[in-house]
Design a protein around this motif. Sequence first.
Motif, PDB file in Angstrom:
ATOM      1  N   GLU A 175      32.369  13.421   6.573  1.00 20.97           N
ATOM      2  CA  GLU A 175      32.108  14.109   7.498  1.00 20.97           C
ATOM      3  C   GLU A 175      31.406  12.560   8.744  1.00 20.97           C
ATOM      4  OE1 GLU A 175      29.515  16.790   8.938  1.00 20.97           O
ATOM      5  OE2 GLU A 175      30.781  18.703   8.228  1.00 20.97           O
ATOM      6  N   SER A 176      31.105  11.281   7.981  1.00 21.39           N
ATOM      7  CA  SER A 176      30.324  10.484   8.563  1.00 21.39           C
ATOM      8  C   SER A 176      31.780   9.017   8.950  1.00 21.39           C
ATOM      9  CB  SER A 176      29.322   9.781   7.068  1.00 21.39           C
ATOM     10  OG  SER A 176      29.899   9.567   6.048  1.00 21.39           O
ATOM     11  N   ALA A 177      32.946   9.576   8.407  1.00 19.77           N
ATOM     12  CA  ALA A 177      33.814   8.579   7.991  1.00 19.77           C
ATOM     13  C   ALA A 177      34.782   9.047   9.983  1.00 19.77           C
ATOM     14  CB  ALA A 177      35.190   8.928   6.895  1.00 19.77           C
ATOM     15  N   ARG A 178      35.290   7.797  10.168  1.00 22.75           N
ATOM     16  CA  ARG A 178      35.665   8.030  12.151  1.00 22.75           C
ATOM     17  C   ARG A 178      37.102   8.078  11.334  1.00 22.75           C
ATOM     18  NH1 ARG A 178      34.941   2.364  15.895  1.00 22.75           N
ATOM     19  NH2 ARG A 178      37.547   2.768  16.540  1.00 22.75           N
ATOM     20  N   TYR A 179      37.602   8.339  12.176  1.00 27.65           N
ATOM     21  CA  TYR A 179      39.476   8.791  12.190  1.00 27.65           C
ATOM     22  C   TYR A 179      40.210   7.855  12.796  1.00 27.65           C
ATOM     23  CZ  TYR A 179      44.140   9.926  11.909  1.00 27.65           C
ATOM     24  OH  TYR A 179      45.598  10.689  12.291  1.00 27.65           O
ATOM     25  N   VAL A 180      40.428   6.603  12.379  1.00 25.58           N
ATOM     26  CA  VAL A 180      40.656   5.630  13.122  1.00 25.58           C
ATOM     27  C   VAL A 180      42.705   5.594  13.460  1.00 25.58           C
ATOM     28  CG1 VAL A 180      38.967   3.820  12.534  1.00 25.58           C
ATOM     29  CG2 VAL A 180      40.460   4.528  11.238  1.00 25.58           C
ATOM     30  N   GLY A 181      43.893   6.007  13.513  1.00 22.12           N
ATOM     31  CA  GLY A 181      44.452   6.631  13.464  1.00 22.12           C
ATOM     32  C   GLY A 181      45.884   6.792  12.861  1.00 22.12           C
ATOM     33  N   SER A 182      46.823   6.902  13.247  1.00 20.69           N
ATOM     34  CA  SER A 182      48.090   7.699  11.843  1.00 20.69           C
ATOM     35  C   SER A 182      48.748   6.751  12.373  1.00 20.69           C
ATOM     36  CB  SER A 182      47.931   9.053  12.004  1.00 20.69           C
ATOM     37  OG  SER A 182      48.605   9.010  13.181  1.00 20.69           O
ATOM     38  N   GLU A 183      50.081   6.243  11.551  1.00 16.65           N
ATOM     39  CA  GLU A 183      51.341   6.250  11.384  1.00 16.65           C
ATOM     40  C   GLU A 183      52.008   6.410  11.007  1.00 16.65           C
ATOM     41  OE1 GLU A 183      52.214   2.051  11.603  1.00 16.65           O
ATOM     42  OE2 GLU A 183      50.391   1.286  12.805  1.00 16.65           O
ATOM     43  N   ARG A 184      53.399   6.763  11.246  1.00 13.63           N
ATOM     44  CA  ARG A 184      55.161   7.962  10.356  1.00 13.63           C
ATOM     45  C   ARG A 184      56.176   6.971  10.189  1.00 13.63           C
ATOM     46  NH1 ARG A 184      57.869  13.384  11.023  1.00 13.63           N
ATOM     47  NH2 ARG A 184      59.000  13.095   8.730  1.00 13.63           N
ATOM     48  N   PHE A 185      56.659   5.975   9.693  1.00  9.89           N
ATOM     49  CA  PHE A 185      57.100   5.271   9.605  1.00  9.89           C
ATOM     50  C   PHE A 185      57.984   5.244   8.309  1.00  9.89           C
ATOM     51  CE2 PHE A 185      52.697   3.907   7.290  1.00  9.89           C
ATOM     52  CZ  PHE A 185      53.593   3.567   6.492  1.00  9.89           C
ATOM     53  N   GLU A 186      59.250   4.926   8.923  1.00  4.48           N
ATOM     54  CA  GLU A 186      60.433   4.413   6.978  1.00  4.48           C
ATOM     55  C   GLU A 186      60.088   3.373   6.053  1.00  4.48           C
ATOM     56  OE1 GLU A 186      65.137   3.476   6.634  1.00  4.48           O
ATOM     57  OE2 GLU A 186      64.748   5.285   7.497  1.00  4.48           O
ATOM     58  N   LEU A 187      59.480   4.110   4.599  1.00  2.34           N
ATOM     59  CA  LEU A 187      58.963   2.446   4.201  1.00  2.34           C
ATOM     60  C   LEU A 187      60.226   2.115   3.464  1.00  2.34           C
ATOM     61  CD1 LEU A 187      56.602   1.283   2.871  1.00  2.34           C
ATOM     62  CD2 LEU A 187      56.028   3.301   1.721  1.00  2.34           C
ATOM     63  N   TYR A 188      60.836   0.521   4.202  1.00  2.57           N
ATOM     64  CA  TYR A 188      61.480  -0.070   2.821  1.00  2.57           C
ATOM     65  C   TYR A 188      62.555   0.604   3.137  1.00  2.57           C
ATOM     66  CZ  TYR A 188      57.200  -2.050   1.251  1.00  2.57           C
ATOM     67  OH  TYR A 188      56.568  -2.478   0.436  1.00  2.57           O
ATOM     68  N   GLY A 189      62.799   1.198   3.979  1.00  6.51           N
ATOM     69  CA  GLY A 189      64.433   2.115   4.217  1.00  6.51           C
ATOM     70  C   GLY A 189      64.881   3.311   2.966  1.00  6.51           C
ATOM     71  N   VAL A 190      63.693   3.467   2.140  1.00  8.35           N
ATOM     72  CA  VAL A 190      64.214   4.801   1.370  1.00  8.35           C
ATOM     73  C   VAL A 190      63.390   6.063   1.304  1.00  8.35           C
ATOM     74  CG1 VAL A 190      64.787   3.173  -0.357  1.00  8.35           C
ATOM     75  CG2 VAL A 190      62.050   3.137  -0.766  1.00  8.35           C
ATOM     76  N   ALA A 191      61.920   6.018   2.235  1.00  6.17           N
ATOM     77  CA  ALA A 191      60.728   6.636   2.321  1.00  6.17           C
ATOM     78  C   ALA A 191      60.320   6.758   3.260  1.00  6.17           C
ATOM     79  CB  ALA A 191      59.830   6.219   1.328  1.00  6.17           C
ATOM     80  N   ASP A 192      60.273   8.744   3.588  1.00  5.88           N
ATOM     81  CA  ASP A 192      59.702   9.295   5.035  1.00  5.88           C
ATOM     82  C   ASP A 192      57.961   8.815   4.384  1.00  5.88           C
ATOM     83  OD1 ASP A 192      58.666  10.184   6.919  1.00  5.88           O
ATOM     84  OD2 ASP A 192      59.387  11.787   6.998  1.00  5.88           O
ATOM     85  N   ALA A 193      57.188   8.045   5.283  1.00 10.49           N
ATOM     86  CA  ALA A 193      55.514   7.955   5.325  1.00 10.49           C
ATOM     87  C   ALA A 193      54.989   8.029   6.152  1.00 10.49           C
ATOM     88  CB  ALA A 193      55.326   6.639   4.125  1.00 10.49           C
ATOM     89  N   GLU A 194      53.780   8.225   6.046  1.00 10.70           N
ATOM     90  CA  GLU A 194      52.629   9.064   7.132  1.00 10.70           C
ATOM     91  C   GLU A 194      51.736   8.465   6.333  1.00 10.70           C
ATOM     92  OE1 GLU A 194      51.062  12.947   9.019  1.00 10.70           O
ATOM     93  OE2 GLU A 194      53.487  12.972   8.248  1.00 10.70           O
TER      94      GLU A 194
END
Length: 230
Positions: free
Chosen positions: A49-68
């Motif tokens: 709970e002490s951790a602060r959420y700083v963000g997210s991204e979703r992207f195509e990784l190297y043209g072969v994978a869906d990464a989040e």
Amino acid sequence: MRAVHSLTALALTALAMPAAAETPATPVARVEASLVAHPGESIVVRVPESARYVGSERFELYGVADAEVHVFVEADGEGQMRRLWWVQFEGYLPSMPQHHYDYSDNRRGELGGVTTWMRAGPTSTSSPMRAGSDREHVFGILKRAGIAIPAEVMNVRMVKLLDDPAGTGKGARRELMVIYSEDLASTGKTLADLTTDGKPNEAWAAIEPGLVERAKASVSIERKLAAPIP
């Protein structure tokens, strides 16, 4: 990310993830406080709970994978990172049927009652980054959040293969990867102290078990959603 083509080659075509041309920029997983819930995989990841959420991204990784990626940090009063949790859902695109993950040469452990493949080590954060890498995305999130990244860190990578029910560590196409990181300065050692010819040495071997235990204690992974998140 660790790939396998026809042979063995750092993390899910999620059940609801579309093909490459249709991959949206919006993350699938939902975040509330220190919890990340992925409805497609019915999986929940919790960090302190002490951790602060700083963000997210979703992207195509190297043209072969869906990464989040979803990133949490603990930082000091000046914004210097002390601890980090990098949560990544990843899967090969349907258009890449020849690709599979292989972690069978990593340390086999258990987290949340499920086989988890682990690797730990110290590293420099200034080493070159491959353009478009998951690391580049995570570092971008940290910088935009005003988090200063230590020059040297120590990491534990924990991977669950989500379509490997036998726990073989290979042949899967979907994974959940959690990277736990600490500022190496907290040990009073430097990367040079802990490596010989670029590889972890006996001094690192004395530090590694404690780091791995802290990593495992700080992360909870459940394969079933505990409750809906608004």
